[in-house]
Motif scaffolding. Structure first.
Motif: not given
Length: 264
Positions: A71-81, A59-68
């Motif tokens: 149009a960026v999109e973020v996918v969070g990937i986890e190996i634990d379902p 969530v924080e990565l999306l917010n911070r990258l969008r300041t720069a």
């Protein structure tokens, strides 16, 4: 955003420890250094790989990258379902969560893969293969950022890699909590942490960093920031520091990977 469906995620489950704002120093550096490349991309995609037991870092990565790069999109990937299921209620426009591992199951090559505190549990001998697999998933101007920090993000060290290989190592800290620069040694990424021994470049670098810090002690009367800036300025006479005072003021210093790369 459709995803490729791997037969089985690659990797192992991490401890999953996470806290809000833990990765703020890394995020701030990414936005500053990689923002132009994200803006140039037609549909910029960033991956938070191994975000852990809670989705805060994605969530924080999306917010911070969008300041720069708005149009960026973020996918969070986890190996634990189970972690993916727990995170999905936090999905929103531009942010999704997906089951996967080092195969990075996205529908297009990402401009950024951030893997923080993921390789800590792996053996040093496994790092090169993981780096190679992740780099192969990057877009042509993509960046892989892999590193380690403490539980609340006061001390952090990361390696930045392009599709061609490792480029730089960044040391970042909350200056008010620092006794000496070598305190950061405990947060070296897996590729370097076991190389902090005499005869290895990273050990020599941290030794010289401490010496420059001690020599800059008179600047402490102006505050820890001024002492750090003077320290890095002196250090750059002998080491290939790649950033400038604007980043040093943030409690950072970035050095060319080739100068710190393990021997043998």
């Amino acid at each position: 955003m459709a995803a490729r469906t791997p037969s089985r995620p690659v990797g192992t489950v991490t401890r999953g420890t996470t806290n809000p704002n833990r990765l703020r120093r890394m995020d701030r550096w990414i936005a500053a250094s990689h923002g132009p490349a994200l803006r140039r991309a037609d549909a910029p995609l960033a991956v938070d790989l191994g975000y852990g037991a809670a989705p805060w870092t994605a969530v924080e990565l999306l917010n911070r990258l969008r300041t720069a790069a708005p149009a960026v999109e973020v996918v969070g990937i986890e190996i634990d379902p189970a972690r993916v299921a727990a995170a999905r209620p936090y999905a929103r426009e531009g942010l999704v969560f997906r089951h996967g591992g080092f195969e990075v199951p996205t529908d297009r090559p990402p401009q950024l893969i951030r893997a923080a505190n993921v390789l800590r549990q792996y053996d040093e001998e496994q790092v090169a293969a993981v780096w190679e697999r992740l780099r192969a998933r990057l877009a042509p101007e993509g960046l892989l950022v892999e590193g380690t920090c403490d539980e609340i993000g006061r001390r952090h060290v990361w390696v930045a890699l392009g599709p061609e290989g490792p480029r730089t190592v960044t040391f970042a800290t909350r200056l008010g909590s620092l006794d000496r620069p070598s305190d950061l040694a405990e947060r070296l990424p897996k590729a370097l942490i076991h190389r902090n021994v005499p005869g290895e470049p990273v050990h020599a670098f941290l030794r010289d960093f401490d010496r420059a810090w001690a020599a800059a002690a008179p600047y402490a009367s102006y505050g820890a920031r001024q002492r750090w800036i003077r320290t890095v300025r002196d250090l750059s006479a002998d080491w290939p520091v790649t950033d400038r005072a604007g980043r040093w003021r943030q409690g950072e210093v970035t050095v060319a990977w080739a100068a710190l790369a393990p021997r043998g």
